[in-house]
Design a protein around this motif. Sequence first.
Motif, PDB file in Angstrom:
ATOM      1  N   TYR A  74      -0.663  77.412  89.063  1.00 26.94           N
ATOM      2  CA  TYR A  74      -0.542  78.833  88.715  1.00 26.94           C
ATOM      3  C   TYR A  74      -0.742  79.641  89.991  1.00 26.94           C
ATOM      4  O   TYR A  74      -1.845  79.700  90.551  1.00 26.94           O
ATOM      5  N   ASP A 114       5.492  82.549  88.162  1.00 25.61           N
ATOM      6  CA  ASP A 114       4.038  82.436  88.307  1.00 25.61           C
ATOM      7  C   ASP A 114       3.525  80.997  88.233  1.00 25.61           C
ATOM      8  O   ASP A 114       2.467  80.688  88.778  1.00 25.61           O
ATOM      9  N   LEU A 115       4.261  80.131  87.546  1.00 25.26           N
ATOM     10  CA  LEU A 115       3.806  78.755  87.355  1.00 25.26           C
ATOM     11  C   LEU A 115       4.819  77.793  87.953  1.00 25.26           C
ATOM     12  O   LEU A 115       5.970  77.744  87.526  1.00 25.26           O
ATOM     13  N   SER A 121       9.876  75.285  86.508  1.00 23.33           N
ATOM     14  CA  SER A 121       9.016  76.274  87.156  1.00 23.33           C
ATOM     15  C   SER A 121       9.422  77.700  86.789  1.00 23.33           C
ATOM     16  O   SER A 121      10.583  77.979  86.474  1.00 23.33           O
TER      17      SER A 121
END
Length: 270
Positions: A43, A25-26, A22
């Motif tokens: 996202y 942002d994702l 991770s």
Amino acid sequence: MTYTVGSLVKARGREWVVLPDSTDDLLVLRPLGGSDDEIAGIYIPLEPVTPATFDLPDPSQVGDYRSARLLRDAVRLGFRSSAGPFRSFARVGFEPRPYQLVPLLMALKLDPIRLLVADDVGIGKTIEAGLIARELLDRGEIERLAVLCPPPLAEQWQSELRDKFHIEAELVLPSTAARLERNLSLGESLFERHPFVIVSMDYIKSDRRREEFKRACPEFVIVDEAHTCAYGAERGGHHQRFEMVRGLAQNPNRHIVLVTATPHSGKEEA
């Protein structure tokens, strides 16, 4: 908000575990209690993600025995495919000591596994080797297992595997081999018929039996009292136990764990 690896979050109407790949942002997530096939990426700028919360137990809702047992079984089954590091923990009948996990952690970094477990007497070498076997079985990386040991230790290994790891292994000894071979098909080896075996080293080391075992040997082998298989000048070097283990090691895909409390005899030629 930044979520650390292993934290629990809620998104898409369910709870997830944050996985190592991770970023800010994702998020790479696995459903809580889910499998690797359900891993998903979210996202954060486009989908809402919040920390997961769980209600505290309500003392007024005690439940009953059946509900509690169902919950216990669900938790144990969930452990096998969840984000936890070891799938075998739901299948062992004891709580391992922290130091007994060290050989397992080392083994999982090796492919194939070639490991010497040389702890002192009473530390739990049987447990350490058994944990590796149980973990590989539960991960689906192996389907068969053989333990090579001196005859006096065979029944002890059988009870340890059965009681602590839920592995029902057959004893292959001079007194049991004829019974095990009685119902075999033409050309079939008892090591192919029985996926989990505990084999007397003295029984299997002869040339004829050794070659049969090498042909049908399981993909995971534990050698107990491995120091008795060492190369030694006092026996002319190429004695039968040494040849047995060396022959098994020639298969580059076979996992082998050597277990001994005497890793070296002190003789340089050993």
